[in-house]
Every structure is written in structure tokens, then in C-alpha cells.
Write a protein that holds these residues in place. Structure first.
Motif, PDB file in Angstrom:
ATOM      1  N   TRP A  23      37.527  -2.276 -35.172  1.00 43.81           N
ATOM      2  CA  TRP A  23      36.592  -2.391 -34.049  1.00 43.81           C
ATOM      3  C   TRP A  23      36.248  -3.849 -33.765  1.00 43.81           C
ATOM      4  CZ3 TRP A  23      34.884  -0.755 -29.773  1.00 43.81           C
ATOM      5  CH2 TRP A  23      33.686  -1.231 -29.244  1.00 43.81           C
ATOM      6  N   TYR A  40      35.064   4.118 -28.691  1.00 39.42           N
ATOM      7  CA  TYR A  40      34.901   3.267 -29.868  1.00 39.42           C
ATOM      8  C   TYR A  40      34.990   4.078 -31.165  1.00 39.42           C
ATOM      9  CZ  TYR A  40      30.011   4.818 -30.274  1.00 39.42           C
ATOM     10  OH  TYR A  40      28.879   5.571 -30.433  1.00 39.42           O
ATOM     11  N   VAL A  60      37.793   3.493 -34.126  1.00 33.73           N
ATOM     12  CA  VAL A  60      37.446   3.332 -35.541  1.00 33.73           C
ATOM     13  C   VAL A  60      38.221   4.330 -36.400  1.00 33.73           C
ATOM     14  CG1 VAL A  60      35.598   3.645 -37.229  1.00 33.73           C
ATOM     15  CG2 VAL A  60      35.163   2.344 -35.147  1.00 33.73           C
ATOM     16  N   TYR A  76      37.013  -5.650 -30.261  1.00 35.89           N
ATOM     17  CA  TYR A  76      35.931  -6.242 -29.461  1.00 35.89           C
ATOM     18  C   TYR A  76      36.227  -7.716 -29.161  1.00 35.89           C
ATOM     19  CZ  TYR A  76      31.262  -7.763 -28.116  1.00 35.89           C
ATOM     20  OH  TYR A  76      30.188  -8.295 -27.435  1.00 35.89           O
TER      21      TYR A  76
END
Length: 211
Positions: free
Chosen positions: A51, A11, A15, A55
Motif C-alpha cells: 500500500w 485499497y 493490501v 500510494y
């Protein structure tokens, strides 16, 4: 550096990568003298968008094969688009709003020369460069070179200029003289490079582009 990036959690990598994509597009042409903290915060802002998209897509397409790759590509694409929108319209509208609210006249575009260089709402029609020795170099119709190998003329943030010179006048000349063979179907167009240290001042005529 690359090895350390690969070792970071997925993650965080997402980013950083998507944030950098969005930030570089959004600030194209305005990164001269960029501070490290500006780069970091800009990456984080766009990276957060990346992000969230990643998601959401991963949750919605969790049953699909290659969902990770699809979500990552979607995040990168959205960040690229967000940066593009800010660069094209958002930046201008934001600073116009601040100006109308009488909060500031600063547009954060650096030098005046860079502001003119980056403004896509205007186009140059004629340009005269006066050299330190008084010599004048002129391009009577900049738009005539729109189809040249190097379009119109080029300049950078330090003031170097590349110009198609079709007229020239030295201090001891009474009249301007035409520069022969600026354009040639066989050899191409003759582009003159003018280093900034040789430039005394520049005169440019502009027209506002029709929307």
C-alpha cells in the motif's frame, strides 16, 4: 468468495493481493501446519508495504495515464521482492542473530527433515535409505543426477523419497549389488519412489556449498 473480494474497497483489495504475494514467497517451503492467524498477519505486513508503494507511485505519477495499473504493478513487484529477500537471506540472518544473542535456538522451520530439505546452503552427495525390512537402497553420487529430468532426489515434508538407486543390499545378501540401467539415453533415468511408511531411517552425506 471472489465476489465478496471484488466488492471490497480498492485499497483493501490491494493490501490483500500484494500482501499474499509477499507472504507466500517469504514462507515458501514453511507453510505446513500454517495457522490462519499467521497467514492473516503475514498478509497484512507485506500488504502494508504494498500500500505504501502504491500510494507513493500514484502521487509521483499522478499526471501519467494508466497510473493506477503502474502503481499496482509496482506494489506487487516490491512485495514479491521483499518476500524473496526475506526467504533468501532475511530469515537466516534473523534467526542467527537470535541465536547469537542467546535468546532461542528455535528457527521456526518445523521438523528437522524440513530444515534439511529447505537449506540451500548444503548439498547432498550420497544417500542410503534403510527400509523397514532391512533392505538398503543407495545412491553413491547424488550430484551425478544433477542433469536428470528430476534433479538429484526428491522428498517432501511427510518423508516420502524419490531416489536414483544405483546399489542395493538385502539383509541376507553378503555384498551390495549394482542396479543395472539406472541411466539410459533412450529411456531416461530410473527414479525409485520410496513411501515414508516403508522407511526405517535415512543416511545422507552433505557438503557445504561454497559462497
Amino acid at each position: 468468495m471472489v465476489d465478496k473480494l471484488i466488492e471490497l474497497p480498492v485499497y483493501v483489495q490491494l493490501v490483500l493481493v500484494t500482501g499474499y504475494i509477499g507472504y507466500t514467497v517469504a514462507n515458501q517451503g514453511f507453510r505446513e501446519g500454517e495457522r490462519k492467524d499467521e497467514l492473516l498477519y503475514g498478509i497484512l505486513v507485506y500488504g502494508l508495504i504494498g500500500w505504501l508503494v502504491f500510494y507513493y507511485v500514484q502521487q509521483e505519477l499522478s499526471s501519467f495515464a494508466w497510473v493506477f495499473i503502474i502503481a499496482a504493478l509496482a506494489a506487487a513487484s516490491v512485495c514479491w521482492g521483499a518476500g524473496l529477500l526475506w526467504r533468501r537471506w532475511g530469515r537466516k540472518w534473523y534467526f542467527e542473530l537470535l541465536y547469537r544473542l542467546r535468546l532461542t535456538t528455535d528457527n521456526s522451520q518445523g521438523s528437522l527433515w524440513n530444515r534439511l530439505q529447505q537449506d540451500t546452503g548444503i548439498w547432498p552427495t550420497q544417500m542410503v535409505v534403510t527400509m523397514m525390512d532391512g533392505t538398503k537402497l543407495c545412491c553413491d553420487a547424488v550430484q551425478d543426477f544433477d542433469n536428470a529430468a528430476v534433479r538429484l532426489f526428491e522428498t517432501d515434508q511427510t518423508g516420502n523419497i524419490a531416489l536414483y538407486v544405483n546399489r542395493k543390499k538385502k539383509p541376507d545378501w553378503e555384498n551390495w549389488k549394482t542396479v543395472e540401467s539406472v541411466r539410459s539415453d533412450s529411456w531416461g533415468d530410473n527414479l525409485t519412489y520410496i513411501p515414508s511408511r516403508e522407511v526405517r531411517y535415512v543416511e545422507v552425506r552433505y557438503l557445504k556449498k561454497k559462497r
